[in-house]
Write a protein that holds these residues in place. Sequence first.
Motif, PDB file in Angstrom:
ATOM      1  N   THR A  47     -46.022 -68.717  15.343  1.00  0.00           N
ATOM      2  CA  THR A  47     -46.058 -70.125  15.450  1.00  0.00           C
ATOM      3  C   THR A  47     -46.461 -70.989  14.156  1.00  0.00           C
ATOM      4  O   THR A  47     -47.515 -70.162  13.619  1.00  0.00           O
ATOM      5  N   ALA A  48     -45.763 -71.677  13.826  1.00  0.00           N
ATOM      6  CA  ALA A  48     -46.474 -72.754  12.826  1.00  0.00           C
ATOM      7  C   ALA A  48     -47.699 -73.176  13.091  1.00  0.00           C
ATOM      8  O   ALA A  48     -47.872 -73.428  14.078  1.00  0.00           O
ATOM      9  N   ALA A  49     -48.565 -73.544  11.886  1.00  0.00           N
ATOM     10  CA  ALA A  49     -49.740 -73.924  12.258  1.00  0.00           C
ATOM     11  C   ALA A  49     -49.591 -75.562  12.674  1.00  0.00           C
ATOM     12  O   ALA A  49     -48.612 -76.315  12.427  1.00  0.00           O
ATOM     13  N   THR A  76     -55.447 -83.682  17.168  1.00  0.00           N
ATOM     14  CA  THR A  76     -54.622 -82.364  17.430  1.00  0.00           C
ATOM     15  C   THR A  76     -55.207 -81.372  16.155  1.00  0.00           C
ATOM     16  O   THR A  76     -55.249 -81.637  15.185  1.00  0.00           O
ATOM     17  N   GLY A  77     -55.014 -80.173  16.697  1.00  0.00           N
ATOM     18  CA  GLY A  77     -55.258 -79.183  15.559  1.00  0.00           C
ATOM     19  C   GLY A  77     -56.782 -78.864  15.035  1.00  0.00           C
ATOM     20  O   GLY A  77     -56.855 -78.421  14.048  1.00  0.00           O
ATOM     21  N   ILE A  78     -57.593 -79.615  15.603  1.00  0.00           N
ATOM     22  CA  ILE A  78     -58.862 -79.670  15.252  1.00  0.00           C
ATOM     23  C   ILE A  78     -59.810 -79.041  16.501  1.00  0.00           C
ATOM     24  O   ILE A  78     -59.645 -79.430  17.473  1.00  0.00           O
ATOM     25  N   ALA A  79     -60.656 -78.180  15.870  1.00  0.00           N
ATOM     26  CA  ALA A  79     -61.463 -77.132  16.960  1.00  0.00           C
ATOM     27  C   ALA A  79     -62.515 -77.943  17.582  1.00  0.00           C
ATOM     28  O   ALA A  79     -63.146 -79.158  17.129  1.00  0.00           O
ATOM     29  N   LYS A  80     -62.764 -77.801  18.843  1.00  0.00           N
ATOM     30  CA  LYS A  80     -64.069 -78.095  19.592  1.00  0.00           C
ATOM     31  C   LYS A  80     -65.208 -78.121  18.780  1.00  0.00           C
ATOM     32  O   LYS A  80     -65.541 -77.007  18.276  1.00  0.00           O
ATOM     33  N   ASN A  81     -66.021 -79.183  18.838  1.00  0.00           N
ATOM     34  CA  ASN A  81     -67.551 -79.070  18.181  1.00  0.00           C
ATOM     35  C   ASN A  81     -67.359 -79.476  16.489  1.00  0.00           C
ATOM     36  O   ASN A  81     -68.499 -79.360  16.132  1.00  0.00           O
ATOM     37  N   THR A  82     -66.163 -79.601  16.102  1.00  0.00           N
ATOM     38  CA  THR A  82     -66.035 -80.165  14.799  1.00  0.00           C
ATOM     39  C   THR A  82     -66.698 -81.543  14.504  1.00  0.00           C
ATOM     40  O   THR A  82     -66.314 -82.340  15.419  1.00  0.00           O
TER      41      THR A  82
END
Length: 142
Positions: A47-49, A76-82
């Motif tokens: 799948t595309a990023a 969207t597309g950003i990890a938890k705890n960033t």
Amino acid sequence: MRVRSQLVRRITATAAGLGLAAGAVVGIVGATTASADVRPTAATTSTAAVKKTVTIEATDWIIPVGAKVRYFGKTTGIAKNTTVQVQRLDGKKWVNFPATTKVTSKGTYSVYVKTSRLGKNFFRVAVAGVVTKQQALTITKN
């Protein structure tokens, strides 16, 4: 799963073709060629990023000196705890403001800003290399 079922069908067709052709060269070549033509489908390709995005909203746009305003938004597309960093426009440069928070497991964030710099201020948030549009915040005397 889809590629596997296609492969099984082609192997079965190859075996049937070999049996029907009774060793005829044309039947063997045709069946072998069909079984070698396995192409990846949408289910098997990676799948595309997911594109990284972040939004910003505010609870207010005009506040008296000493009051707080809450900035919040979705990612969207950003990890938890960033880490989400608030930035203020200082002249022509964006500088980090002493207000940070973390992205939640639902991809949201919320952070409070308090400033005593009277007049119009511009804020934005930066997270994972992505920045929001600027938000104007006017600080008035009490």
